[in-house]
Design a protein around this motif. Structure first.
Motif, PDB file in Angstrom:
ATOM      1  N   UNK A  12       0.861  -1.215   0.009  1.00 18.02           N
ATOM      2  CA  UNK A  12       0.001  -0.060   0.050  1.00 18.02           C
ATOM      3  C   UNK A  12       0.955   1.194   0.004  1.00 18.02           C
ATOM      4  N   UNK A  13       1.957   1.226   0.748  1.00 18.47           N
ATOM      5  CA  UNK A  13       2.756   2.432   0.885  1.00 18.47           C
ATOM      6  C   UNK A  13       3.572   2.485  -0.369  1.00 18.47           C
ATOM      7  N   UNK A  14       3.817   1.679  -0.896  1.00 17.62           N
ATOM      8  CA  UNK A  14       4.377   1.666  -2.573  1.00 17.62           C
ATOM      9  C   UNK A  14       3.411   2.230  -3.408  1.00 17.62           C
ATOM     10  N   UNK A  15       2.240   1.635  -3.364  1.00 20.51           N
ATOM     11  CA  UNK A  15       1.253   2.386  -4.489  1.00 20.51           C
ATOM     12  C   UNK A  15       0.994   3.875  -4.323  1.00 20.51           C
ATOM     13  N   UNK A  16       1.011   4.232  -2.914  1.00 25.61           N
ATOM     14  CA  UNK A  16       0.562   5.535  -2.686  1.00 25.61           C
ATOM     15  C   UNK A  16       1.861   6.321  -3.205  1.00 25.61           C
ATOM     16  N   UNK A  17       3.089   5.954  -2.995  1.00 22.30           N
ATOM     17  CA  UNK A  17       4.346   6.365  -3.506  1.00 22.30           C
ATOM     18  C   UNK A  17       4.276   6.735  -5.111  1.00 22.30           C
ATOM     19  N   UNK A  18       3.611   5.736  -5.775  1.00 18.48           N
ATOM     20  CA  UNK A  18       3.327   5.865  -7.124  1.00 18.48           C
ATOM     21  C   UNK A  18       1.954   6.728  -7.466  1.00 18.48           C
ATOM     22  N   UNK A  19       1.441   7.529  -6.583  1.00 17.63           N
ATOM     23  CA  UNK A  19       0.325   8.071  -6.654  1.00 17.63           C
ATOM     24  C   UNK A  19      -1.005   7.572  -6.879  1.00 17.63           C
ATOM     25  N   UNK A  20      -1.079   6.498  -6.264  1.00 19.21           N
ATOM     26  CA  UNK A  20      -2.454   5.877  -6.242  1.00 19.21           C
ATOM     27  C   UNK A  20      -3.498   6.358  -5.358  1.00 19.21           C
ATOM     28  N   UNK A  21      -4.239   7.073  -5.588  1.00 21.10           N
ATOM     29  CA  UNK A  21      -5.245   7.672  -4.340  1.00 21.10           C
ATOM     30  C   UNK A  21      -6.249   6.707  -3.741  1.00 21.10           C
ATOM     31  N   UNK A  22      -6.340   5.827  -4.470  1.00 21.19           N
ATOM     32  CA  UNK A  22      -7.281   4.468  -3.849  1.00 21.19           C
ATOM     33  C   UNK A  22      -6.540   3.807  -2.475  1.00 21.19           C
ATOM     34  N   UNK A  23      -5.192   3.629  -3.011  1.00 18.94           N
ATOM     35  CA  UNK A  23      -4.335   3.165  -1.572  1.00 18.94           C
ATOM     36  C   UNK A  23      -4.374   4.258  -0.898  1.00 18.94           C
ATOM     37  N   UNK A  24      -4.131   5.422  -0.954  1.00 23.19           N
ATOM     38  CA  UNK A  24      -4.122   6.296   0.004  1.00 23.19           C
ATOM     39  C   UNK A  24      -5.420   6.617   0.797  1.00 23.19           C
ATOM     40  N   UNK A  25      -6.572   6.146   0.287  1.00 23.66           N
ATOM     41  CA  UNK A  25      -7.775   6.317   0.768  1.00 23.66           C
ATOM     42  C   UNK A  25      -7.855   5.118   2.167  1.00 23.66           C
ATOM     43  N   UNK A  26      -7.270   3.841   1.228  1.00 21.44           N
ATOM     44  CA  UNK A  26      -7.071   2.832   2.404  1.00 21.44           C
ATOM     45  C   UNK A  26      -6.532   2.987   3.514  1.00 21.44           C
ATOM     46  N   UNK A  27      -5.321   3.704   3.656  1.00 17.98           N
ATOM     47  CA  UNK A  27      -4.460   3.997   4.523  1.00 17.98           C
ATOM     48  C   UNK A  27      -5.307   5.063   5.260  1.00 17.98           C
ATOM     49  N   UNK A  28      -5.803   5.943   4.830  1.00 15.84           N
ATOM     50  CA  UNK A  28      -6.541   6.906   5.608  1.00 15.84           C
ATOM     51  C   UNK A  28      -7.635   6.254   6.424  1.00 15.84           C
ATOM     52  N   UNK A  29      -8.357   5.595   5.938  1.00 21.35           N
ATOM     53  CA  UNK A  29      -9.506   4.681   6.502  1.00 21.35           C
ATOM     54  C   UNK A  29      -8.943   3.991   7.822  1.00 21.35           C
ATOM     55  N   UNK A  30      -7.631   3.372   7.744  1.00 16.21           N
ATOM     56  CA  UNK A  30      -7.140   2.610   8.746  1.00 16.21           C
ATOM     57  C   UNK A  30      -6.380   3.255   9.643  1.00 16.21           C
ATOM     58  N   UNK A  63       4.680  13.788   1.289  1.00 14.37           N
ATOM     59  CA  UNK A  63       5.856  13.209   1.142  1.00 14.37           C
ATOM     60  C   UNK A  63       5.548  11.687   0.666  1.00 14.37           C
ATOM     61  N   UNK A  64       4.733  11.382  -0.006  1.00 14.86           N
ATOM     62  CA  UNK A  64       4.505  10.027  -0.505  1.00 14.86           C
ATOM     63  C   UNK A  64       5.659   9.200  -1.013  1.00 14.86           C
ATOM     64  N   UNK A  65       6.519  10.112  -1.589  1.00 14.71           N
ATOM     65  CA  UNK A  65       7.489   9.345  -2.296  1.00 14.71           C
ATOM     66  C   UNK A  65       8.581   8.487  -1.415  1.00 14.71           C
ATOM     67  N   UNK A  66       8.465   9.092  -0.360  1.00 15.74           N
ATOM     68  CA  UNK A  66       9.367   8.499   0.799  1.00 15.74           C
ATOM     69  C   UNK A  66       8.796   7.259   1.518  1.00 15.74           C
ATOM     70  N   UNK A  67       7.491   7.094   1.532  1.00 10.04           N
ATOM     71  CA  UNK A  67       6.665   6.120   2.298  1.00 10.04           C
ATOM     72  C   UNK A  67       7.298   4.818   2.324  1.00 10.04           C
ATOM     73  N   UNK A  68       7.827   4.196   1.131  1.00 11.53           N
ATOM     74  CA  UNK A  68       8.248   2.943   1.031  1.00 11.53           C
ATOM     75  C   UNK A  68       9.506   2.757   2.231  1.00 11.53           C
ATOM     76  N   UNK A  69      10.228   3.965   2.445  1.00  7.44           N
ATOM     77  CA  UNK A  69      11.197   3.790   3.355  1.00  7.44           C
ATOM     78  C   UNK A  69      10.837   3.579   4.783  1.00  7.44           C
ATOM     79  N   UNK A  70       9.638   3.505   5.032  1.00  5.25           N
ATOM     80  CA  UNK A  70       9.129   3.664   6.391  1.00  5.25           C
ATOM     81  C   UNK A  70       9.162   2.121   6.815  1.00  5.25           C
ATOM     82  N   UNK A  71       9.925   1.888   7.966  1.00  6.46           N
ATOM     83  CA  UNK A  71      10.063   0.626   8.571  1.00  6.46           C
ATOM     84  C   UNK A  71       9.075   0.203   9.601  1.00  6.46           C
ATOM     85  N   UNK A  72       8.462   1.069  10.132  1.00 12.70           N
ATOM     86  CA  UNK A  72       7.503   1.065  11.206  1.00 12.70           C
ATOM     87  C   UNK A  72       6.454   2.128  11.338  1.00 12.70           C
TER      88      UNK A  72
END
Length: 199
Positions: A12-30, A63-72
């Motif tokens: 999901x974080x990778x998809x958000x980094x690729x500008x996927x708004x649907x994945x961003x909405x999933x993250x938001x809901x969670x 800062x979505x481009x850096x989200x895949x780097x998040x470990x925790x």
């Protein structure tokens, strides 16, 4: 803070980094309820906690481009929320000082000319801010601000839920307020941001 765990978090974080708004909405809901819980616990103010939630998601999207780097993700979100709350307290102190300075200032004879120049600058910066919004947020913002459509009308027009429209508009307004306040002189940005907040 409750644990933020859901399937395919890294994906999901990778998809958000690729500008996927649907994945961003999933993250938001969670995670938005978790962010709200932390913010309201620190602020003791449910309304301001809602604003903090929107601020956090503006930062996450920006800062979505850096989200895949998040470990925790749990720790990352907690730190973002804590920092946003601290920034809010600093901002309140600053705005109080700016408002006091404005009240004490003397109005000059060329006030009209000054304000016309400032309004032209503001419009230019506003358009720049709007152009940087994600496509759906931009469309929702334009329909709400320029065509003055309601949440329900926008939802019907864009085939979205009312809550999604509300979230997009809140995020758009938060980003624009932040962008404008960073570009304009504080004494100019503050009244502008107050107007946007009331919108």
């Amino acid at each position: 803070m409750s644990s933020i765990v859901f399937h395919n978090e890294k994906e999901i974080l990778q998809k958000i980094a690729e500008d996927d708004e649907e994945a961003f909405n999933i993250l938001y809901e969670k995670i938005s309820p978790v962010v709200y819980g932390v913010a309201v616990n620190l602020l003791k103010d449910p309304f301001q906690a809602e604003d903090i939630v929107q601020d956090i998601f503006v930062k996450l999207w920006s800062g979505r481009k850096t989200l895949p780097l998040v470990q925790n993700l749990e720790n990352f979100v907690f730190i973002l929320t804590r920092n946003a709350v601290f920034s809010y307290f600093k901002k309140v102190t600053l705005e109080t000082k700016v408002l006091a300075a404005i009240k004490e200032s003397t109005v000059s004879n060329d006030t009209t000319t000054f304000h016309l120049a400032e309004e032209k600058e503001y419009r230019k910066i506003l358009q720049s801010a709007i152009s940087q919004l994600p496509p759906q947020q931009q469309q929702v913002y334009m329909l709400a601000e320029e065509k003055e459509l309601s949440y329900n009308e926008i939802a019907l027009s864009m085939h979205l839920s009312r809550e999604t429209v509300k979230r997009h508009l809140n995020l758009a307004r938060k980003f624009i307020r932040s962008y404008v306040s960073n570009q304009l002189h504080p004494c100019v940005a503050l009244p502008v941001c107050i107007c946007l907040a009331l919108g």
